[in-house]
Design an enzyme around this catalytic site. Structure first.
Site, PDB file in Angstrom:
ATOM      1  N   SER A  11       0.919  -1.155   0.025  1.00  0.00           N
ATOM      2  CA  SER A  11       0.033   0.143   0.013  1.00  0.00           C
ATOM      3  C   SER A  11       0.945   1.117   0.023  1.00  0.00           C
ATOM      4  O   SER A  11       0.208   2.421  -0.200  1.00  0.00           O
ATOM      5  CB  SER A  11      -0.765  -0.220   1.288  1.00  0.00           C
ATOM      6  OG  SER A  11      -0.144  -0.174   2.499  1.00  0.00           O
ATOM      7  N   GLY A  12       1.967   1.170  -0.126  1.00  0.00           N
ATOM      8  CA  GLY A  12       3.099   2.184   0.334  1.00  0.00           C
ATOM      9  C   GLY A  12       3.353   3.013  -1.062  1.00  0.00           C
ATOM     10  O   GLY A  12       3.298   2.434  -2.031  1.00  0.00           O
ATOM     11  N   TYR A  13       3.909   4.194  -0.799  1.00  0.00           N
ATOM     12  CA  TYR A  13       4.149   5.098  -2.061  1.00  0.00           C
ATOM     13  C   TYR A  13       5.583   4.658  -2.942  1.00  0.00           C
ATOM     14  O   TYR A  13       5.138   4.101  -4.260  1.00  0.00           O
ATOM     15  CB  TYR A  13       4.557   6.395  -1.597  1.00  0.00           C
ATOM     16  CG  TYR A  13       4.931   7.464  -2.605  1.00  0.00           C
ATOM     17  CD1 TYR A  13       4.200   7.702  -3.842  1.00  0.00           C
ATOM     18  CD2 TYR A  13       5.807   8.372  -2.514  1.00  0.00           C
ATOM     19  CE1 TYR A  13       4.639   8.553  -4.530  1.00  0.00           C
ATOM     20  CE2 TYR A  13       6.339   9.044  -3.554  1.00  0.00           C
ATOM     21  CZ  TYR A  13       5.456   9.077  -4.194  1.00  0.00           C
ATOM     22  OH  TYR A  13       5.922  10.297  -5.498  1.00  0.00           O
ATOM     23  N   SER A 122      17.259   4.578   4.685  1.00  0.00           N
ATOM     24  CA  SER A 122      17.005   5.783   4.388  1.00  0.00           C
ATOM     25  C   SER A 122      18.387   6.491   4.543  1.00  0.00           C
ATOM     26  O   SER A 122      19.046   6.230   5.401  1.00  0.00           O
ATOM     27  CB  SER A 122      15.975   6.261   5.572  1.00  0.00           C
ATOM     28  OG  SER A 122      15.821   7.750   5.627  1.00  0.00           O
ATOM     29  N   TYR A 153      11.728   9.038  13.868  1.00  0.00           N
ATOM     30  CA  TYR A 153      11.976   8.566  12.641  1.00  0.00           C
ATOM     31  C   TYR A 153      13.190   8.285  12.428  1.00  0.00           C
ATOM     32  O   TYR A 153      13.739   7.221  11.725  1.00  0.00           O
ATOM     33  CB  TYR A 153      11.078   9.226  11.587  1.00  0.00           C
ATOM     34  CG  TYR A 153      11.493   8.859  10.327  1.00  0.00           C
ATOM     35  CD1 TYR A 153      10.499   7.606   9.923  1.00  0.00           C
ATOM     36  CD2 TYR A 153      12.320   9.371   9.420  1.00  0.00           C
ATOM     37  CE1 TYR A 153      10.784   7.102   8.608  1.00  0.00           C
ATOM     38  CE2 TYR A 153      12.454   8.812   7.958  1.00  0.00           C
ATOM     39  CZ  TYR A 153      11.799   7.699   7.671  1.00  0.00           C
ATOM     40  OH  TYR A 153      11.998   7.151   6.262  1.00  0.00           O
ATOM     41  N   LYS A 157      14.802   4.322  11.649  1.00  0.00           N
ATOM     42  CA  LYS A 157      15.560   3.831  10.650  1.00  0.00           C
ATOM     43  C   LYS A 157      16.980   3.287  10.823  1.00  0.00           C
ATOM     44  O   LYS A 157      17.453   2.469  10.315  1.00  0.00           O
ATOM     45  CB  LYS A 157      15.574   4.942   9.566  1.00  0.00           C
ATOM     46  CG  LYS A 157      14.258   5.346   9.048  1.00  0.00           C
ATOM     47  CD  LYS A 157      13.401   3.941   8.560  1.00  0.00           C
ATOM     48  CE  LYS A 157      13.739   3.470   7.277  1.00  0.00           C
ATOM     49  NZ  LYS A 157      12.841   2.438   6.776  1.00  0.00           N
TER      50      LYS A 157
HETATM   51  P1  NAP Z   1       4.337   5.010   2.796  1.00  0.00           P
HETATM   52  O1  NAP Z   1       3.573   5.324   1.726  1.00  0.00           O
HETATM   53  O2  NAP Z   1       3.825   5.631   4.232  1.00  0.00           O
HETATM   54  O3  NAP Z   1       4.444   3.355   3.127  1.00  0.00           O
HETATM   55  C1  NAP Z   1       4.603   3.040   4.510  1.00  0.00           C
HETATM   56  C2  NAP Z   1       4.321   1.471   4.222  1.00  0.00           C
HETATM   57  O4  NAP Z   1       4.598   0.657   5.460  1.00  0.00           O
HETATM   58  C3  NAP Z   1       2.962   1.464   4.141  1.00  0.00           C
HETATM   59  O5  NAP Z   1       2.545   0.269   3.168  1.00  0.00           O
HETATM   60  C4  NAP Z   1       2.419   0.986   5.572  1.00  0.00           C
HETATM   61  O6  NAP Z   1       1.198   0.177   5.509  1.00  0.00           O
HETATM   62  C5  NAP Z   1       3.576   0.121   6.028  1.00  0.00           C
HETATM   63  N1  NAP Z   1       3.514  -0.105   7.210  1.00  0.00           N
HETATM   64  C6  NAP Z   1       3.614   0.978   8.432  1.00  0.00           C
HETATM   65  N2  NAP Z   1       3.602   0.383   9.448  1.00  0.00           N
HETATM   66  C7  NAP Z   1       3.243  -0.989   9.306  1.00  0.00           C
HETATM   67  C8  NAP Z   1       3.092  -2.119  10.104  1.00  0.00           C
HETATM   68  N3  NAP Z   1       2.926  -1.940  11.627  1.00  0.00           N
HETATM   69  N4  NAP Z   1       2.870  -3.413   9.656  1.00  0.00           N
HETATM   70  C9  NAP Z   1       2.752  -3.502   8.247  1.00  0.00           C
HETATM   71  N5  NAP Z   1       2.929  -2.309   7.332  1.00  0.00           N
HETATM   72  C10 NAP Z   1       3.200  -1.140   7.906  1.00  0.00           C
HETATM   73  O7  NAP Z   1       5.869   5.512   2.949  1.00  0.00           O
HETATM   74  P2  NAP Z   1       7.089   5.412   1.650  1.00  0.00           P
HETATM   75  O8  NAP Z   1       7.455   6.652   1.416  1.00  0.00           O
HETATM   76  O9  NAP Z   1       6.535   4.491   0.734  1.00  0.00           O
HETATM   77  O10 NAP Z   1       8.158   4.847   2.473  1.00  0.00           O
HETATM   78  C11 NAP Z   1       8.429   3.364   2.220  1.00  0.00           C
HETATM   79  C12 NAP Z   1       9.855   3.007   2.932  1.00  0.00           C
HETATM   80  O11 NAP Z   1      10.809   3.894   2.599  1.00  0.00           O
HETATM   81  C13 NAP Z   1       9.698   3.127   4.540  1.00  0.00           C
HETATM   82  O12 NAP Z   1      10.725   2.128   4.939  1.00  0.00           O
HETATM   83  C14 NAP Z   1      10.653   4.655   4.592  1.00  0.00           C
HETATM   84  O13 NAP Z   1      11.198   4.532   5.759  1.00  0.00           O
HETATM   85  C15 NAP Z   1      11.464   4.668   3.417  1.00  0.00           C
HETATM   86  N6  NAP Z   1      11.870   5.912   3.095  1.00  0.00           N
HETATM   87  C16 NAP Z   1      10.888   6.893   2.712  1.00  0.00           C
HETATM   88  C17 NAP Z   1      11.596   8.192   2.265  1.00  0.00           C
HETATM   89  C18 NAP Z   1      10.506   9.003   1.768  1.00  0.00           C
HETATM   90  O14 NAP Z   1      10.823  10.145   1.544  1.00  0.00           O
HETATM   91  N7  NAP Z   1       9.328   8.799   1.404  1.00  0.00           N
HETATM   92  C19 NAP Z   1      12.821   8.317   2.224  1.00  0.00           C
HETATM   93  C20 NAP Z   1      13.528   7.403   2.922  1.00  0.00           C
HETATM   94  C21 NAP Z   1      13.277   6.230   3.120  1.00  0.00           C
HETATM   95  P3  NAP Z   1      -0.024   1.036   5.744  1.00  0.00           P
HETATM   96  O15 NAP Z   1      -0.764   1.451   4.452  1.00  0.00           O
HETATM   97  O16 NAP Z   1      -1.012  -0.103   6.319  1.00  0.00           O
HETATM   98  O17 NAP Z   1      -0.002   1.984   6.777  1.00  0.00           O
END
Ligand code: NAP
Length: 338
Positions: A11-13, A122, A153, A157
């Protein structure tokens, strides 16, 4: 190479873009959501060949479902981790699911005979808690979680990546571990359900930020983040590698200038006024989200991405494209009224 790959947090971005690229490259994908009631909605938002995509239920906080979801997978991309837009009540709200979820995924992967485990870490695990004089970071740097700059956060990470690497060293056997360490992720949206990383662009466009804080971020495009994951799953001999995944470092004023230049009249609410640091400190007394980033004011975190360029052949696209694609999709999807 293509086979069956597990991607946590469908479901994540980032995971959505990654799943699309993997299916396009010929992989069959097993992905997880916390609740299977979301399967149809998530499938529609990813919009790929449904016959190549299977959904399973799994939560970072529970052992249930991980083994079933990884059965038959040779590769894993562990992407899921909490990324909330508000400040948590306690650090453990983020640290526990990030760390324990990664360990759960690793243990299930080893039991399933997975060959390569790619974890989305990250820049938060690299570039925090260092002296202000350090302005360029490489994969050799690690965030100091004892620093006051390391908010929840950032800690989550760093602790999760360290715990994963320690576990692999002690118990991983032949399973290869690689981390991808993105900076702030921007780019097009697949739906109106978007990551916290895009909120700054939303606030700039809708004019809800009273001015431009003296804050900046390395920026990278979601398509390039997904592409780096695919390369890390695919290329040989990457055991133990760590890759910074970032384009240039932009201050909020730079992002505002890109929006004005690229969008013209649609960027009319984007503020021009700079918010002085003293004002941010006063706001931080009342607003926990602002308080979290006070240590960031005026900091520069450039990155050396030569390792990813040379080892993976990875090249990020121009950052203007990512900023403007975020903005255009937010306008198109009605997330902001300009
Ligand atoms: P996002 O859209 O918020 O996605 C986060 C995902 O993690 C969602 O699928 C969420 O599920 C899931 N999640 C959170 N808590 C959970 C739990 N307890 N059990 C199962 N699933 C859980 O964020 P994103 O930007 O795609 O981030 C994905 C990854 O990239 C993360 O590891 C984040 O730390 C890393 N990251 C992101 C960025 C950024 O700028 N976006 C930068 C560096 C690293 P639900 O939909 O159910 O909440």
């Amino acid at each position: 190479m293509a086979g069956t790959v597990f991607v946590s947090g469908g479901s994540g971005y980032i995971a959505g873009f990654l799943i699309r690229q993997l299916v396009e490259a010929g992989w069959t994908v097993h992905t997880t959501v916390r609740n299977l009631a979301r399967e149809a909605e998530v499938r529609a938002s990813i919009g790929t060949d449904n016959s190549k995509l299977r959904f399973f239920a799994a939560d970072l906080m529970s052992d249930a479902g991980w083994a079933e979801a990884m059965a038959g997978c040779s590769h894993v991309a562990h992407v899921a981790s909490p990324l909330p837009s508000n400040a948590p009540k306690s650090d453990d709200e983020l640290i526990v699911p990030a760390r324990d979820g990664a360990l759960r995924a690793l243990k299930a992967a080893k039991a399933a005979g997975v060959k390569r485990f790619v974890m989305t870490s990250s820049m938060a695990a690299i570039a925090y808690g260092h002296p202000r004089s350090q302005t360029v970071f490489t994969e050799a740097d690690w965030t100091d979680v004892t620093s006051p700059d390391a908010y929840a956060y950032v800690k989550s990470k760093t602790i999760a990546e360290r715990a994963a690497r320690d576990w692999v060293a002690a118990e991983g056997g032949d399973m290869e571990y690689v981390s991808v360490n993105p900076s702030l992720v921007l780019g097009p949206l697949q739906s109106g359900d978007f990551s916290t990383s895009l909120v700054a662009i939303q606030k700039l466009l809708e004019g809800s930020m009273p001015g431009l804080p003296n804050l900046g971020f390395g920026v990278v495009d979601v398509r390039d983040v997904a592409d780096m994951h695919v390369r890390c799953l695919d290329l040989p001999d990457l055991a133990g590698e760590r890759f910074i995944c970032s384009g240039p470092f932009l201050m909020m004023a730079d992002i505002a200038a890109i929006l004005r230049e690229g969008l013209g009249e649609q960027a009319r609410k984007v503020p021009r006024r700079r918010l002085p640091d003293w004002l941010m400190r006063i706001v931080g007394r009342f607003d926990p989200v602002v308080r979290q980033v006070l240590g960031e004011l005026g900091k520069v975190r450039d990155t050396d991405i030569s390792h990813a360029r040379q080892r993976l052949g990875w090249n990020p696209r121009p950052v203007e494209e990512s900023v403007l694609d975020t903005a255009r999709d937010m306008i198109r999807l009605g997330i902001v009224k300009v």
